[in-house]
Design an enzyme around this catalytic site. Structure first.
Site, PDB file in Angstrom:
ATOM      1  N   CYS A  17       0.839  -1.254  -0.006  1.00 45.33           N
ATOM      2  CA  CYS A  17      -0.090  -0.127  -0.026  1.00 45.33           C
ATOM      3  C   CYS A  17       0.813   1.395  -0.151  1.00 45.33           C
ATOM      4  CB  CYS A  17      -0.788   0.115   1.302  1.00 45.33           C
ATOM      5  SG  CYS A  17      -2.025  -1.449   1.363  1.00 45.33           S
ATOM      6  N   ASN A  77     -10.563  -0.168   0.505  1.00 51.08           N
ATOM      7  CA  ASN A  77      -8.901   0.163   0.541  1.00 51.08           C
ATOM      8  C   ASN A  77      -8.507  -0.573  -0.796  1.00 51.08           C
ATOM      9  OD1 ASN A  77      -5.970  -0.425   0.815  1.00 51.08           O
ATOM     10  ND2 ASN A  77      -6.278  -1.276   2.580  1.00 51.08           N
ATOM     11  N   HIS A 117      -3.054   6.938   2.610  1.00 55.08           N
ATOM     12  CA  HIS A 117      -3.634   5.703   2.199  1.00 55.08           C
ATOM     13  C   HIS A 117      -4.971   5.456   2.939  1.00 55.08           C
ATOM     14  CE1 HIS A 117      -4.090   1.658   1.305  1.00 55.08           C
ATOM     15  NE2 HIS A 117      -3.841   1.186   2.469  1.00 55.08           N
TER      16      HIS A 117
END
Ligand code: UT7
Length: 346
Positions: A130, A303, A273
């Site tokens: 990520c 996500n 993020h």
């Protein structure tokens, strides 16, 4: 270099691609033992977008890149006025993904290079999970800076995480979505501070087991005759990652401000993020920063790992909420474990 002018790595355009199939929490609750109330209250997620069976990460990445180049062609920032004129000027494609088209090789970046027809671009994948986009900007900046012949790069984050989650694991499958985001950066000579100011990167490999795709790699190859359940899928120790994430986000923000000698008031927006709204809220509280400073779109996309920051940047940019000269901070964390952040003058 002319006196008074400094080299800068500037973002010239942004783009994203999100699959049309939208799956709300209620849609998901029909086939997974979960509820809209649980997902929203624990994560802030309201929906996710899922790629069609024939769509791979490279397809979303190429679409995001075309949208980026289209923005660049329509704007006043570069002389080229069509995508066809810009494509031969791309020297580099840096692509972050944890759900590549192919395991090992070829890189998804090379597949995207072919789809775009960016014949003059070197292309490579990076994997910081990520945190890939944050690592990717720094990687591209370094590669542009070190070679006078390289001037422009596409940095892309793309994911089809729906392919690598176990849809029977409710603690995990509700968290993720598919999508891609991209930016076009150019090495320029400018007066004053512009472009990428500073990056903080870090890793803690001792936490590798906390977020892992165990199967399919050299450590645990898939053997003939194994069932679908054995296919590569993400496993996560949610609590351990949560604790790491709050600490990483908090410390990275502090470190970026300290190293650059600025305060949070100098930063227009923080683009974190998008893993869990509660992580952002916890970091904001620890640092006494208004939650409004953080741009969140997790409610719509969940996500999307390597794609989450460039998707968010593009949304913010297209909403007209970033003005030239604004200082934007990215901050993120992910498997590895990795973390980091960038400070960028828009
Ligand atoms: O970019 C990748 C980085 N990953 C992350 O950032 C994830 C970080 N971790 C987190 O965001 C949180 O740990 C989660 C959202 C994954 C989990 O939240 P939590 O508050 O730590 O929940 P939990 O795992 O402690 O589970 C609490 C309860 C359990 O039930 P019991 O044992 O208390 O009866 C779970 O079985 O919630 C249950 N549960 C669910 N219930 C309904 C877990 N998942 C679900 C679900 N729907 N989807």
């Amino acid at each position: 270099m002319e006196k008074g002018y400094e080299m800068a790595i500037e973002i010239k355009a942004t783009g994203k691609a999100v699959p049309p199939q939208r799956v709300s929490n209620d849609d998901l609750a029909v086939r997974v033992d979960t509820s809209d109330e649980w997902i929203r209250s624990h994560t802030g997620i309201g929906a996710r977008h899922i790629a069609a069976d024939d769509t791979a990460g490279s397809d979303l990445a190429a679409e995001a890149a075309f949208n980026t180049l289209s923005m660049a062609a329509e704007g006043d920032d570069i002389p080229e006025k069509t995508i066809e004129e810009i494509l031969p000027t791309i020297d580099l494609i840096v692509l972050g993904t944890t759900s590549p088209d192919y395991y090992g090789c070829p890189s998804t970046a090379c597949v995207v290079q072919s789809k775009l027809g960016a014949k003059n671009a070197a292309a490579l994948d990076i994997n910081a999970a990520c945190s890939s986009f944050i690592y990717g900007i720094e990687t591209a900046a370094g590669m542009l800076s070190i070679n006078e012949k390289r001037r422009r790069a596409l940095i892309i984050g793309t994911e089809v995480l729906s392919r690598i989650v176990d849809w029977n694991d409710r603690s995990l499958c509700v968290l993720f979505g598919d999508g891609a985001g991209a930016v076009l950066v150019e090495k320029t000579r400018t007066e004053g501070r512009r472009g990428l100011l500073r990056t903080v990167l870090g890793a803690d490999g001792t936490g590798a087991e906390h977020l892992i795709i165990r199967r399919g790699g050299g450590r645990s190859p898939i053997k003939d005759g194994e069932t679908v359940k054995s296919h590569p899928h993400v496993e996560m120790n949610g609590q351990a990652v949560y604790n790491f994430a709050v600490k990483a986000v908090t410390e990275t923000i502090e470190e970026l401000l300290r190293l650059e000698g600025i305060t949070i008031d100098d930063v227009s927006r923080i683009v974190p993020h998008q893993a869990n709204a509660r992580i952002v809220q916890a970091a904001a509280k620890r640092l006494d920063i208004s939650e409004e400073k953080f741009f969140l779109n997790i409610e719509e996309y969940a996500n999307t790992s390597a794609a989450s920051i460039p998707i968010a940047l593009d949304e913010l940019n297209r909403k007209g909420e970033i003005r030239r000269g604004d200082i934007i901070m990215t901050v993120g964390f992910g498997a590895g474990l990795t973390y980091g952040g960038n400070l960028i003058v828009w």
